[in-house]
Design an enzyme around this catalytic site. Sequence first.
Site, short mmCIF file in Angstrom:
data_model
loop_
_atom_site.label_atom_id
_atom_site.label_comp_id
_atom_site.label_asym_id
_atom_site.label_seq_id
_atom_site.Cartn_x
_atom_site.Cartn_y
_atom_site.Cartn_z
N LYS A 35 0.85 -1.24 0.04
CA LYS A 35 0.09 -0.03 -0.14
C LYS A 35 0.70 1.17 -0.15
CE LYS A 35 -4.04 2.07 2.41
NZ LYS A 35 -4.87 1.91 3.69
N SER A 89 -9.81 2.22 2.56
CA SER A 89 -8.92 2.86 1.69
C SER A 89 -7.83 1.95 1.01
CB SER A 89 -8.09 3.81 2.36
OG SER A 89 -7.27 3.08 3.40
N SER A 128 -9.83 -0.37 6.72
CA SER A 128 -9.26 -0.16 5.23
C SER A 128 -8.80 -1.56 4.93
CB SER A 128 -8.34 1.06 5.48
OG SER A 128 -9.28 2.20 5.49
#
Lengths: 98, 498
Positions: B81, B156, B180
């Site tokens: 990420k 997210s 997330s």
Amino acid sequence: MSAITRAEVAHLARLARLALAEDELDHYAQQLDVILQSVARVCEVAADDIPPTSHPMPLVNVFRPDEVAPSLTQEQALAAAPAVEDGRFRVPRILDEE
Amino acid sequence: MEADLIRQPAAVLGDAIAAREVSAREVTKAHLDRIAQVDDRVHAFLYVDTDGALAAADAVDAEIAEGIRRSPLAGVPLALKDVLAMKGVPTTCGSRILEGWRPPYDATVVERLRAAGVIILGKTNMDEFAMGSSTEHSAYGPTHNPWDLERIPGGSGGGSAAAIASFEAPLAIGTDTGGSIRQPAAVTGTVGVKPTYGGVSRFGLVALASSLDQAGPCTRTVMDAALLQSVIGGYDPRDSTSINAPVPDVVAAAERADVRGMRIGLVKELSGEGYQAGVEQRFREAVAILEDLGAEVVEVSCPHFDYALGAYYLILPSECSSNLARFDGMRYGLRVGDDADRSVEEVMSLTREAGFGAEVKRRIMLGTYALSSGYYAAYYGQAQKVRTLIQRDFAQAFADVDVLVSPTTPTTAFRIGEKVDDPLAMYLNDIATIPVNLAGNCAMSLPVGLAPEDGLPVGLQVMVPPQADDRLYLVGGALEAALRDRWGHLLIEEVPAL
């Protein structure tokens, strides 16, 4: 809770260092009002005698020995800077009058 | 195994690489090829580090040839990420304000991945600074859900989940502040774990809300999640909130995969109104399977969970308005309007206005409001008290049961564009995942079927007390095995071909 006004949004934007455009002020005033009315539900909870929790774990101070260790070089630290002068970060003027 | 390298679990790939049935380079190349084939449609990646990944794979192959195996995941590719600093590789957090920034250091998570011989393929898309539930708030465009490219992959960490679900990588790292990791896992039919707060170092993780953020694994199988958590977890002196205690043996728990005699609590407040019928149906079927496997299921009440969303959307913006003050255009990142005449305050304000997207500005102002004098006690202070009550709800529930379960999300994946201009509707996606972050517990989401009405994946969430991460894997492993027996394959095998 009272509604949030356009003037309040302008004040918040100033505090948060956001140069909002005029149309953004109206947009955010309306949206922040809706969000605040919703989250204000937490005020319904009777919690006068409840201690606040700022952190999920009961934290105590964490210490380490004060020893010299490798760190970034001046060159590495400045590598991503928008502006550099004489081996330092160059920033816009911070005083009103020179 | 050449033909379908990209569909193999990480554990299988790691063993095959160690046995020299396949090289780390071949495995890495297969995934880089897959990214080249499908990522124009999925858009899971913001940056692909082809050269770095192949060099790391060659290094692993050289070690394997000498009989050195750094970890069970040595040579296995991973998607990272874009909120974690990786030395020399662009790290944007999905924001324009960090466009082009190359960190001068590695996050501890990245250091540990490298030390374990894991191959980092690149950086994945995310909602800007991890604020969102759909990845639509990325400044670089949305990621698409491999189950239906018109739908969101969650957020997210939508990029990490979509990379896993589209077989671009067998492993990914996500971060979970309010869901997330777990919400993207649920809507993409994959596995996601939020470890105990303090279980994985936050050093080098760009902070959203420091008292809530936690990095963790995104995978297609429960065992792969356990192997990855073992690699990244554990004490780090560079994070003062890191837990200085051994990591629970999650791999052994995933192997045992046993729920016999376990007491499982169904959280009454995390069902009913707002939950899609097909989500509840698949959830209840999965709970019935756990009962068949020998667990005892009871209903429990956590009355303050009803206030978790409100408390979260006061605490999170407050912390983020403070954390994001560092993005001021002075030392790194974007700088706008520096004409040698404007003051530093004007340049900062213009930079932040140009560099931040709508959701980030919204939350910064919300937090600034909640922390401002006159409102502090009523908003932030009250939210912190509600946080205490939510912790007490959990403690009371865990005095009675071993684990808690709920649907991970109230609905399946919604359409791109459907909620992007309605912040409150977006926030409701995290209603079942937020309590765990507020309390600092750990939780897992795993796939339990497709909702009958739309054919999209449904996730079940398992929640356990802090530092009992191994218990997640007992439940997850047992349920995954039972579902695999029933279906004859993992749910992810049903994802449409891209």
